[in-house]
Design a protein around this motif. Structure first.
Motif, PDB file in Angstrom:
ATOM      1  N   ARG A   1     -37.750  57.999  33.121  1.00  0.00           N
ATOM      2  CA  ARG A   1     -37.689  57.882  31.657  1.00  0.00           C
ATOM      3  C   ARG A   1     -36.957  56.583  31.319  1.00  0.00           C
ATOM      4  NH1 ARG A   1     -33.653  61.413  28.398  1.00  0.00           N
ATOM      5  NH2 ARG A   1     -34.232  61.074  26.221  1.00  0.00           N
TER       6      ARG A   1
ATOM      7  N   MET B   1     -29.120  57.169  19.544  1.00  0.00           N
ATOM      8  CA  MET B   1     -27.673  57.274  19.747  1.00  0.00           C
ATOM      9  C   MET B   1     -26.912  56.972  18.450  1.00  0.00           C
ATOM     10  SD  MET B   1     -27.478  58.413  22.782  1.00  0.00           S
ATOM     11  CE  MET B   1     -29.040  59.211  22.441  1.00  0.00           C
TER      12      MET B   1
ATOM     13  N   TYR C   1     -37.203  61.857  18.157  1.00  0.00           N
ATOM     14  CA  TYR C   1     -35.946  62.408  18.690  1.00  0.00           C
ATOM     15  C   TYR C   1     -34.787  62.020  17.753  1.00  0.00           C
ATOM     16  CZ  TYR C   1     -32.352  62.873  22.479  1.00  0.00           C
ATOM     17  OH  TYR C   1     -31.267  63.192  23.254  1.00  0.00           O
TER      18      TYR C   1
ATOM     19  N   THR D   1     -20.751  55.991  23.482  1.00  0.00           N
ATOM     20  CA  THR D   1     -21.692  56.254  24.569  1.00  0.00           C
ATOM     21  C   THR D   1     -21.800  54.974  25.378  1.00  0.00           C
ATOM     22  OG1 THR D   1     -22.959  57.876  23.310  1.00  0.00           O
ATOM     23  CG2 THR D   1     -24.085  56.841  25.164  1.00  0.00           C
TER      24      THR D   1
ATOM     25  N   THR E   1     -31.311  55.757  31.549  1.00  0.00           N
ATOM     26  CA  THR E   1     -30.610  56.721  30.701  1.00  0.00           C
ATOM     27  C   THR E   1     -29.489  57.345  31.534  1.00  0.00           C
ATOM     28  OG1 THR E   1     -31.522  58.950  31.107  1.00  0.00           O
ATOM     29  CG2 THR E   1     -32.940  57.426  29.892  1.00  0.00           C
ATOM     30  N   CYS E   2     -28.481  57.843  30.834  1.00  0.00           N
ATOM     31  CA  CYS E   2     -27.329  58.433  31.538  1.00  0.00           C
ATOM     32  C   CYS E   2     -27.696  59.726  32.242  1.00  0.00           C
ATOM     33  CB  CYS E   2     -26.212  58.762  30.556  1.00  0.00           C
ATOM     34  SG  CYS E   2     -25.654  57.353  29.667  1.00  0.00           S
ATOM     35  N   VAL E   3     -28.794  60.371  31.798  1.00  0.00           N
ATOM     36  CA  VAL E   3     -29.163  61.659  32.390  1.00  0.00           C
ATOM     37  C   VAL E   3     -30.315  61.522  33.380  1.00  0.00           C
ATOM     38  CG1 VAL E   3     -28.279  63.170  30.581  1.00  0.00           C
ATOM     39  CG2 VAL E   3     -30.547  62.166  30.308  1.00  0.00           C
TER      40      VAL E   3
ATOM     41  N   GLU F   1     -19.392  59.947  25.793  1.00  0.00           N
ATOM     42  CA  GLU F   1     -20.537  60.313  26.632  1.00  0.00           C
ATOM     43  C   GLU F   1     -20.722  59.147  27.599  1.00  0.00           C
ATOM     44  OE1 GLU F   1     -23.824  59.880  28.050  1.00  0.00           O
ATOM     45  OE2 GLU F   1     -24.803  59.944  26.082  1.00  0.00           O
TER      46      GLU F   1
ATOM     47  N   PHE G   1     -25.162  68.114  24.114  1.00  0.00           N
ATOM     48  CA  PHE G   1     -25.259  67.025  25.089  1.00  0.00           C
ATOM     49  C   PHE G   1     -23.854  66.539  25.422  1.00  0.00           C
ATOM     50  CE2 PHE G   1     -25.952  62.909  26.833  1.00  0.00           C
ATOM     51  CZ  PHE G   1     -27.256  62.878  27.304  1.00  0.00           C
TER      52      PHE G   1
ATOM     53  N   ASN H   1     -29.729  51.634  25.128  1.00  0.00           N
ATOM     54  CA  ASN H   1     -30.870  52.304  25.780  1.00  0.00           C
ATOM     55  C   ASN H   1     -31.638  53.237  24.844  1.00  0.00           C
ATOM     56  OD1 ASN H   1     -28.801  54.173  25.796  1.00  0.00           O
ATOM     57  ND2 ASN H   1     -29.286  54.981  27.820  1.00  0.00           N
ATOM     58  N   PHE H   2     -30.956  53.721  23.791  1.00  0.00           N
ATOM     59  CA  PHE H   2     -31.649  54.478  22.737  1.00  0.00           C
ATOM     60  C   PHE H   2     -31.190  53.874  21.401  1.00  0.00           C
ATOM     61  CE2 PHE H   2     -32.033  57.277  26.312  1.00  0.00           C
ATOM     62  CZ  PHE H   2     -33.264  57.880  26.140  1.00  0.00           C
TER      63      PHE H   2
ATOM     64  N   ARG I   1     -27.517  60.452  16.434  1.00  0.00           N
ATOM     65  CA  ARG I   1     -26.810  61.578  17.050  1.00  0.00           C
ATOM     66  C   ARG I   1     -25.326  61.561  16.692  1.00  0.00           C
ATOM     67  NH1 ARG I   1     -28.271  62.868  23.205  1.00  0.00           N
ATOM     68  NH2 ARG I   1     -26.632  61.458  23.838  1.00  0.00           N
TER      69      ARG I   1
ATOM     70  N   SER J   1     -32.916  66.891  26.919  1.00  0.00           N
ATOM     71  CA  SER J   1     -32.354  66.362  25.672  1.00  0.00           C
ATOM     72  C   SER J   1     -33.158  66.806  24.450  1.00  0.00           C
ATOM     73  CB  SER J   1     -32.360  64.834  25.707  1.00  0.00           C
ATOM     74  OG  SER J   1     -31.771  64.381  26.884  1.00  0.00           O
TER      75      SER J   1
HETATM   76  C1  SIN Z   1     -28.132  58.433  27.135  1.00  0.00           C
HETATM   77  O1  SIN Z   1     -28.672  57.903  28.073  1.00  0.00           O
HETATM   78  O2  SIN Z   1     -26.987  58.121  26.818  1.00  0.00           O
HETATM   79  C2  SIN Z   1     -28.793  59.479  26.293  1.00  0.00           C
HETATM   80  C3  SIN Z   1     -29.935  60.140  26.941  1.00  0.00           C
HETATM   81  C4  SIN Z   1     -30.555  61.241  26.123  1.00  0.00           C
HETATM   82  O3  SIN Z   1     -30.209  61.449  24.958  1.00  0.00           O
HETATM   83  O4  SIN Z   1     -31.400  61.922  26.669  1.00  0.00           O
END
Ligand code: SIN
Length: 496
Positions: A293, A170, A119, A242, A298-300, A265, A463, A165-166, A173, A457
């Motif tokens: 996940r 992140m 990713y 983020t 995760t934020c989503v 974000e 996003f 978390n990533f 991106r 994602s």
């Molecule tokens: C996030 O949790 O900030 C990112 C999640 C994603 O990229 O799917």
């Protein structure tokens, strides 16, 4: 088995584990000489240490990024594209070591970490392809003899504040579009997971990213001071962040003195709605993917799972059955499906939400406590039925492995409930009715909608959120806009 025995596979390339920050193409410590320790969230053992940088260190990094910007902005888009492409290739070549670092410092299972590397690398690939396509426009003028064009120019030095978390995705991106546009960057790596970002810096150096273009500062306790400097320093022209909504509000205030361009974000509280007409098995799979996940971090992630009355029990049974098959353990154990939470603070927060739901009458049918025999960061994958809207789990982002199932009657009721949130990042629903699909997709107050899927994602998709989930878009053809300014140029006195 106690997790202190959890063994980390050796890195194939040991030079990817760096315990220094990266400024102006060099590995450096903090001026003060201070460091902080980074721990494996599964075993709580120390992985290594990193410089505890201060404001003074950040100012220096910003100065180098500023010097580098003078020449980097003049490179051709094609040159920048090739640099990003080479960085992408090096990430792919070193994917297994990068995944090891992610699992080690973040805790997610190795299979998920490998998925994150792909990713993450894909953002460099995507923006290597976008770099040569930062087109301007020709605009017909309303004044005779005038001709108007626009060009897009890099905003300048960017401060990029990334979450744990990533640890890879992140960073890429944000860095991908910034470099594609011709900006230079100072990344503040998260104190919990700096090593993946530092390994990316090593690969960036090998890819030929010029000195000063990509800098990483590290800190833990000094995070507020370092973040403030990035936000207040007038040389920084843009902040991308983020993280949580409260921190986003603070950073926005700090940026107001220099009116920086911002993309934030922030937190989410994603509704996940399953209508009576949905394919229940597919909806269960989608809800599992959206909820669990990264163990819900995760934020989503789905936060409020609304199931229509007629299928509530069938859905809850199938959902709980799937969750009971999860294997929670250290990320390096074969067969682990879910790892630990990042730290004890996260565990306490999650447990508080479960206790709140319990006290208000919900049924915790699975999980709801730490797992015996594993480390203190392991929380059981939790399923709760009989949820009510006055529970914290309805009102706030959980960021943990708790699935609360709410029952609803009508489409109008659930859309209203879903929109009763100050944040609006992602939202999901399952339905086969095409009219409803359009109605609900348009009605949900979120920046991203997943219809009949629990995962939205990918690098091609924009996003970002609405309301207090922030603004700006990452990834996609829009992501690069956040790192460019439009300049209008009028030619006058042209004789027809
Ligand atoms: C996030 O949790 O900030 C990112 C999640 C994603 O990229 O799917």
């Amino acid at each position: 088995m106690p997790l202190s025995t959890h063994s980390v596979p050796p890195l194939k390339d040991k030079s990817l584990l760096r315990e220094e920050a990266f400024v102006n193409g060099k590995w450096v410590g903090a001026k003060s000489g201070k460091t902080f320790d980074v721990h494996d969230p599964a075993s709580n053992e120390k992985i290594g240490s990193c410089p505890e940088m201060t404001r003074e260190d950040v100012v220096l990094a910003i100065q180098h990024a500023h010097t580098a910007f003078k020449s980097f902005k003049a490179t051709t888009a094609r040159e920048r594209s090739r640099l990003l492409r080479r960085w992408y290739e090096l990430m792919v070549e070193n994917a297994s070591d990068l995944a090891t670092l992610i699992t080690w410092e973040n805790g997610k299972p190795l299979a998920d970490a490998k998925g994150e590397v792909t990713y993450a690398a894909n953002f460099f690939e995507w923006f290597s392809e976008e770099a040569p396509r930062t087109y301007g426009d020709h605009i017909p003028s309303s004044t005779a003899g005038n001709r108007i064009i626009t060009i897009r120019q890099p905003v300048g030095v960017c401060g990029l504040i990334t979450p744990w978390n990533f640890p890879a995705a992140m960073v890429t991106r944000k860095v991908g579009p910034a470099l594609a546009a011709g900006c230079t960057v100072v990344v503040k790596a998260p104190g919990e997971t700096p090593f993946t970002a530092l390994a990316l810096a090593e690969l960036g150096k090998r890819a030929g990213i010029p000195d000063g273009v990509f800098n990483i500062v590290t800190c833990h306790d000094n995070t507020p001071e370092v973040g403030k400097e990035l936000c207040e320093n007038p040389t920084i022209k843009k902040i991308s962040f983020t993280g949580s909504t409260p921190v986003g509000k603070l950073l926005m205030q700090q940026c107001s003195g220099t009116l920086k361009k911002l993309s934030f974000e922030l937190g989410g509280n994603a509704p996940f709605i399953v209508f009576d007409d949905a394919d229940v098995d597919k909806a269960v799979d989608g809800a599992i993917a959206a909820k669990f996940r990264s163990s819900g971090q995760t934020c989503v992630c789905a936060n409020r799972i609304y199931i229509q009355k007629g299928i509530y029990q069938a859905f809850a049974d199938k959902f709980a059955d799937k969750v009971s098959n999860f294997k929670v353990n250290g990320g390096f154990f074969e067969g682990t499906t879910h790892g630990p939470l990042i730290h004890k603070k996260a565990v306490s927060k999650v447990h508080d939400y479960v206790e709140d739901a319990r006290a208000k009458g919900a049924n915790v049918i699975m999980g709801g406590q730490c797992i015996d025999g594993l480390g203190p960061n392991f929380y059981g994958m939790t399923v709760i039925t009989g949820m009510k809207k006055d529970m914290k789990l309805h009102q706030e982002e959980t960021f943990g492995p708790i699935a609360g199932l709410f029952e609803f009657d009508t489409e109008a009721e659930v859309v209203e409930l879903a929109n009763q949130s100050e944040v609006g990042l992602a939202g999901y629903f399952y339905s086969k009715d095409v009219d409803r699909i359009w109605r609900v997709a348009e009605a949900l107050e979120v920046g991203m909608v997943g219809i009949n899927t629990g995962l939205v994602s990918e690098p091609a998709a924009p996003f970002g959120g609405v309301k207090q989930s922030g603004f700006g878009r990452e990834g996609s053809k829009y992501g690069i806009d956040e790192y460019t300014n439009i300049k209008m140029i009028t030619f006058g006195g042209i004789k027809a």
